[in-house]
Design a protein around this motif. Structure first.
Motif, PDB file in Angstrom:
ATOM      1  N   GLU A   1       0.830  -1.205   0.000  1.00 23.61           N
ATOM      2  CA  GLU A   1       0.000   0.000   0.000  1.00 23.61           C
ATOM      3  C   GLU A   1       0.866   1.258   0.000  1.00 23.61           C
ATOM      4  O   GLU A   1       0.600   2.219  -0.724  1.00 23.61           O
ATOM      5  CB  GLU A   1      -0.904   0.007   1.233  1.00 23.61           C
ATOM      6  CG  GLU A   1      -2.005  -1.032   1.218  1.00 23.61           C
ATOM      7  CD  GLU A   1      -2.733  -1.120   2.555  1.00 23.61           C
ATOM      8  OE1 GLU A   1      -3.976  -1.263   2.528  1.00 23.61           O
ATOM      9  OE2 GLU A   1      -2.077  -1.051   3.618  1.00 23.61           O
ATOM     10  N   MET A   2       1.898   1.246   0.821  1.00 19.23           N
ATOM     11  CA  MET A   2       2.772   2.408   0.906  1.00 19.23           C
ATOM     12  C   MET A   2       3.527   2.619  -0.401  1.00 19.23           C
ATOM     13  O   MET A   2       3.648   3.743  -0.907  1.00 19.23           O
ATOM     14  CB  MET A   2       3.769   2.227   2.060  1.00 19.23           C
ATOM     15  CG  MET A   2       4.671   3.444   2.319  1.00 19.23           C
ATOM     16  SD  MET A   2       6.113   3.546   1.229  1.00 19.23           S
ATOM     17  CE  MET A   2       7.061   2.145   1.824  1.00 19.23           C
ATOM     18  N   ILE A   3       4.038   1.529  -0.965  1.00 19.51           N
ATOM     19  CA  ILE A   3       4.806   1.617  -2.208  1.00 19.51           C
ATOM     20  C   ILE A   3       3.938   2.193  -3.331  1.00 19.51           C
ATOM     21  O   ILE A   3       4.369   3.063  -4.094  1.00 19.51           O
ATOM     22  CB  ILE A   3       5.372   0.236  -2.590  1.00 19.51           C
ATOM     23  CG1 ILE A   3       6.446  -0.177  -1.573  1.00 19.51           C
ATOM     24  CG2 ILE A   3       5.945   0.257  -4.000  1.00 19.51           C
ATOM     25  CD1 ILE A   3       6.887  -1.628  -1.688  1.00 19.51           C
ATOM     26  N   ALA A   4       2.701   1.709  -3.413  1.00 13.66           N
ATOM     27  CA  ALA A   4       1.783   2.211  -4.450  1.00 13.66           C
ATOM     28  C   ALA A   4       1.522   3.699  -4.260  1.00 13.66           C
ATOM     29  O   ALA A   4       1.507   4.465  -5.237  1.00 13.66           O
ATOM     30  CB  ALA A   4       0.478   1.426  -4.405  1.00 13.66           C
ATOM     31  N   ALA A   5       1.315   4.120  -3.023  1.00 12.31           N
ATOM     32  CA  ALA A   5       1.041   5.541  -2.751  1.00 12.31           C
ATOM     33  C   ALA A   5       2.247   6.402  -3.063  1.00 12.31           C
ATOM     34  O   ALA A   5       2.124   7.487  -3.643  1.00 12.31           O
ATOM     35  CB  ALA A   5       0.622   5.709  -1.293  1.00 12.31           C
ATOM     36  N   LEU A   6       3.430   5.930  -2.705  1.00 12.62           N
ATOM     37  CA  LEU A   6       4.656   6.692  -2.956  1.00 12.62           C
ATOM     38  C   LEU A   6       4.921   6.844  -4.447  1.00 12.62           C
ATOM     39  O   LEU A   6       5.235   7.939  -4.939  1.00 12.62           O
ATOM     40  CB  LEU A   6       5.851   6.012  -2.270  1.00 12.62           C
ATOM     41  CG  LEU A   6       7.200   6.722  -2.411  1.00 12.62           C
ATOM     42  CD1 LEU A   6       7.170   8.081  -1.734  1.00 12.62           C
ATOM     43  CD2 LEU A   6       8.322   5.860  -1.845  1.00 12.62           C
ATOM     44  N   LYS A   7       4.763   5.755  -5.177  1.00  9.75           N
ATOM     45  CA  LYS A   7       5.012   5.809  -6.619  1.00  9.75           C
ATOM     46  C   LYS A   7       3.977   6.675  -7.326  1.00  9.75           C
ATOM     47  O   LYS A   7       4.279   7.331  -8.335  1.00  9.75           O
ATOM     48  CB  LYS A   7       5.035   4.397  -7.196  1.00  9.75           C
ATOM     49  CG  LYS A   7       6.267   3.615  -6.762  1.00  9.75           C
ATOM     50  CD  LYS A   7       6.381   2.255  -7.443  1.00  9.75           C
ATOM     51  CE  LYS A   7       7.699   1.571  -7.066  1.00  9.75           C
ATOM     52  NZ  LYS A   7       7.855   0.257  -7.729  1.00  9.75           N
TER      53      LYS A   7
END
Length: 262
Positions: A251-257
């Motif tokens: 979830e965090m990776i998707a939001a950051l990207k």
């Protein structure tokens, strides 16, 4: 003529009933049928909910009538325990979730579960746009980090502790992410741990973690940030405001990207 009039009236009633029935059938959507198959069985609903509904995502919230409503209103409806969310299939770029009200025939355990499950996501959502608290922290390598010094940069923060199995299991994903941003000095990765400096040094001597690691942060994590679930990930915008709060690396990776496209 009188007999014919009676027959005509009967035919008119029958045709009207059939037309009305057809109209009513047309109003029954796939979402209605899905709700009917889920609301009386807590286990079946829970499987559907965890597979199809991501309340931490940038979804489009819809009310009972299918109209757009605010995300806050959507969460507040779920928190009452009187509604569940059903995914509306469409070609839109964003997922769409619609509220469906539970009935007297619904499994009572659903009400408690949806309320409890929604609370964490609601709390995270309400943190978005708020200023991340001031901090000045020293990592294991001796480097100091402060909110003031990091203004203008995107900050990815992870809260964790050594005996948290999910916290450890997601480290390879996070290491890969750090590598992807290795040339980008405008993104900083910082982790706050409950454990002591000695415990962390022993662990990191055998297992790599590419985030900067700050020991003994229980007070900041639990009292200042108000988190009690581990891991928790926070993305802080260059302005110092919280962009996203989630509990898993994907979830965090998707939001950051999504923030750093292009």
């Amino acid at each position: 003529m009188k007999g014919f009039s009676s027959v005509s009236r009967l035919l008119f009633i029958m045709i009207s009933f059939l037309l009305l029935s057809c109209q009513e059938k047309e109003k029954v959507t796939e979402m209605d049928l899905l709700f009917s198959s889920l609301h009386a069985d807590q286990a079946k609903w829970w499987r559907y909910h965890k597979t199809n509904i991501d309340l931490s995502s940038d979804f489009l919230p819809l009310g009972e009538d299918g109209d757009s409503i605010s995300k806050k209103a959507f969460f507040e409806a779920l928190l009452t325990g009187e509604f569940i969310a059903i995914e509306k299939k469409s070609n839109a770029a964003r997922d769409q979730y619609q509220l469906f009200k539970l009935t007297k025939e619904s499994d009572g355990d659903i009400s408690y579960t949806i309320s409890a499950d929604s609370y964490r996501e609601y709390k995270h959502f309400m943190m978005e746009g708020q200023q991340f608290p001031d901090f000045k922290l020293t990592a294991l390598d001796g480097k100091t980090y402060s909110k003031e010094a990091l203004l203008g940069k995107t900050l990815a923060v992870k809260t964790w502790f050594l005996n948290c199995k999910p916290c450890i299991e997601e480290m390879p994903q996070l290491n890969q992410l750090v590598e992807e941003y290795r040339e980008n000095e405008d993104v900083v990765f910082l982790s706050l741990s409950l454990d002591t400096k000695a415990e962390l040094q022993k662990f990191l001597a055998e297992r790599e973690f590419k985030y900067a690691v700050v020991p003994q942060q229980k007070a900041f994590i639990e009292d200042t940030l108000g988190f009690s679930i581990y891991p928790t990930h926070i993305i802080v915008e260059p302005s110092g405001k919280i962009k996203k709060v989630v509990n898993t690396a994907p979830e965090m990776i998707a939001a950051l990207k999504s923030m750093n496209k292009g």
